[in-house]
Design an enzyme around this catalytic site. Structure first.
Site, mmCIF file in Angstrom:
data_model
loop_
_atom_site.group_PDB
_atom_site.id
_atom_site.type_symbol
_atom_site.label_atom_id
_atom_site.label_comp_id
_atom_site.label_asym_id
_atom_site.label_seq_id
_atom_site.Cartn_x
_atom_site.Cartn_y
_atom_site.Cartn_z
ATOM 1 C CB CYS A 37 -0.894 -0.003 1.238
ATOM 2 S SG CYS A 37 -1.720 1.569 1.514
ATOM 3 C CB CYS A 40 0.874 1.175 4.759
ATOM 4 S SG CYS A 40 -0.682 0.283 4.925
ATOM 5 C CG HIS A 102 -4.262 -1.252 4.387
ATOM 6 N ND1 HIS A 102 -3.849 -0.382 3.400
ATOM 7 C CD2 HIS A 102 -4.928 -2.257 3.755
ATOM 8 C CE1 HIS A 102 -4.239 -0.855 2.219
ATOM 9 N NE2 HIS A 102 -4.899 -1.980 2.409
ATOM 10 C CG ASN A 142 -13.389 10.244 -4.090
ATOM 11 O OD1 ASN A 142 -14.429 10.890 -4.100
ATOM 12 N ND2 ASN A 142 -12.296 10.626 -4.721
ATOM 13 C CB SER A 150 -6.770 5.181 -5.964
ATOM 14 O OG SER A 150 -6.293 5.929 -4.863
ATOM 15 C CG HIS A 153 -4.257 3.383 4.205
ATOM 16 N ND1 HIS A 153 -3.242 2.618 4.730
ATOM 17 C CD2 HIS A 153 -4.402 4.423 5.050
ATOM 18 C CE1 HIS A 153 -2.791 3.177 5.838
ATOM 19 N NE2 HIS A 153 -3.487 4.282 6.045
ATOM 20 C CG HIS A 155 -7.113 7.880 1.100
ATOM 21 N ND1 HIS A 155 -7.496 6.581 0.875
ATOM 22 C CD2 HIS A 155 -7.260 8.515 -0.091
ATOM 23 C CE1 HIS A 155 -7.841 6.420 -0.385
ATOM 24 N NE2 HIS A 155 -7.722 7.587 -1.003
ATOM 25 C CD GLN A 157 -7.740 12.929 -3.877
ATOM 26 O OE1 GLN A 157 -7.125 13.798 -4.515
ATOM 27 N NE2 GLN A 157 -8.401 11.955 -4.474
HETATM 28 P P1 H2U Z 1 -8.277 8.707 -4.116
HETATM 29 O O1 H2U Z 1 -8.292 7.322 -3.560
HETATM 30 O O2 H2U Z 1 -9.487 9.506 -3.711
HETATM 31 O O3 H2U Z 1 -8.024 8.723 -5.585
HETATM 32 O O4 H2U Z 1 -7.042 9.462 -3.430
HETATM 33 C C1 H2U Z 1 -5.722 8.991 -3.490
HETATM 34 C C2 H2U Z 1 -4.805 10.067 -4.008
HETATM 35 O O5 H2U Z 1 -3.472 9.697 -3.678
HETATM 36 C C3 H2U Z 1 -4.859 10.249 -5.519
HETATM 37 O O6 H2U Z 1 -5.284 11.561 -5.840
HETATM 38 C C4 H2U Z 1 -2.618 10.154 -4.680
HETATM 39 C C5 H2U Z 1 -3.414 10.029 -5.978
HETATM 40 O O7 H2U Z 1 -2.980 10.984 -6.914
HETATM 41 N N1 H2U Z 1 -1.398 9.356 -4.641
HETATM 42 C C6 H2U Z 1 -0.197 9.954 -4.324
HETATM 43 O O8 H2U Z 1 -0.154 11.165 -4.112
HETATM 44 N N2 H2U Z 1 0.938 9.204 -4.203
HETATM 45 C C7 H2U Z 1 0.981 7.882 -4.449
HETATM 46 O O9 H2U Z 1 2.015 7.261 -4.295
HETATM 47 C C8 H2U Z 1 -0.221 7.174 -4.941
HETATM 48 C C9 H2U Z 1 -1.516 7.932 -4.893
#
Ligand code: H2U
Length: 324
Positions: A37, A40, A102, A142, A150, A153, A155, A157
């Site tokens: 992940c 993490c 996580h 989200n 995505s 874990h 989180h 934004q």
């Molecule tokens: P979402 O799961 O809402 O997409 O948010 C995760 C964000 O984390 C996503 O915008 C960022 C992605 O660009 N990200 C990083 O900044 N670094 C990483 O190593 C992977 C994901």
């Protein structure tokens, strides 16, 4: 709030369904720590940086930001017709891990842990607007693959922009006064009582009369706070409890993690309109964990339509509320 209409068609949820179903939402629970992940503690991110061994909540600059702070002013309006018009936008994108774990979610975290996330949101809001360059701070989560998260874990934004995003711009018109629409709305909802999911001394969670998504809710502080940093310590404690309680209700609707996009609308920096802080929850599911509401045909071409009433949705959510 936005001067748009919603078509309400109770009974349509009974129609047969042989269309797409969502897969994967009821997947086995994730591990406490996932070595692969990128959120993490201690792990390498996709962009090459490595996370510290963080023990609480943790914020970092998005490695793939949609907005950058170092953009020069520029604008075009081809033919001065207002049709092919563009303006440069500057901003910043941050990612916030709620917990080093996580496998947690807001509903599974403790109230003090959520309070710490809330404090971080407040710090971020103040820091992002400190230079006076950025005005609107959009904090959003989200949750679940169905909403484009995505990674499981826990989180969220934060995207901070120099200009007001469309949804905030529409609300700003409603907040221009003279009366605060959310203060007025809260009083009306109290008088009717039908759409309140639960409330505490300082906060109310309501399926708004204008809800578009089947189980959409609106979280409103009863006092007229303009932004998260304006909330005092007791209000933040109460908001943390409210966030936890609402997350747990959602997870009971279909007895599984409930996907959603949620986010706070707070007063843009140096805005003198009468903003009233609130959070929108937009969950996509309609009938089951596997059948979502599609915003297609009439919704795209006409106006949003919902398959059961906001009062029915509120009654269903209310029945799942506990005292936690
Ligand atoms: P979402 O799961 O809402 O997409 O948010 C995760 C964000 O984390 C996503 O915008 C960022 C992605 O660009 N990200 C990083 O900044 N670094 C990483 O190593 C992977 C994901």
């Amino acid at each position: 709030m936005t001067r748009e209409w919603v078509l309400v068609s109770p009974g349509r949820a009974d129609r047969p369904w042989q269309g797409q179903t969502e897969a994967g939402e009821a997947a086995p629970p994730p591990p406490r720590y996932d070595p692969d992940c990128y959120l993490c503690p201690g792990n390498a991110r996709a962009g090459g940086a490595r996370n510290p061994a963080y023990t609480g909540s943790f914020a970092f600059d998005n490695d793939y930001p949609a907005l950058r702070p170092d953009v020069a002013d520029a604008s075009v309006d081809i033919g001065q017709a207002g049709l092919i018009r563009a303006e440069a936008e500057r901003g910043r994108c941050r990612v916030i891990c709620f917990s080093p774990r996580h496998d947690l979610s807001l509903g599974a975290m403790s109230q003090p842990e959520i309070r710490a996330v809330l404090d971080l949101w407040c710090e971020e809001t103040l820091a992002l607007t400190a230079s006076g360059q950025l005005r609107a701070v959009q904090i959003f989560e989200n949750r679940g693959a169905a909403m484009g998260a995505s990674n499981p874990h826990p989180h969220c934004q934060i995207w901070a922009t120099a200009h007001m995003p469309n949804e905030m711009a529409k609300e700003r018109v409603a907040f221009a006064g003279p009366a605060c629409p959310l203060c007025t709305y809260l009083a009306l909802e109290h008088a009717q009582g039908e759409r309140i999911v639960f409330e505490s001394p300082g906060f109310a969670v309501i399926v708004p009369f204008w809800a578009i998504w089947p189980f959409e809710t609106l979280l409103i502080p009863k006092a007229h706070a303009r932004s998260l940093p304006e909330l005092g310590a007791a209000e933040r404690d109460e908001l943390a409890r409210t966030l936890r309680r609402l997350a747990r209700i959602y997870d009971r609707v279909f007895s599984a993690p409930f996907p959603y996009s949620m986010g706070f609308h707070q007063a843009p920096a140096s805005d003198d309109a009468g903003w009233h802080l609130h959070a929108h929850y937009y969950p996509p599911l309609l009938r089951s964990l596997r059948v979502r509401k599609f915003m297609v045909g009439f919704e795209l071409l006409g106006q949003p339509q919902r398959d059961f009433t906001p009062e029915q949705a509120a009654a269903r959510l209310r029945a799942l509320a506990d005292e936690e």
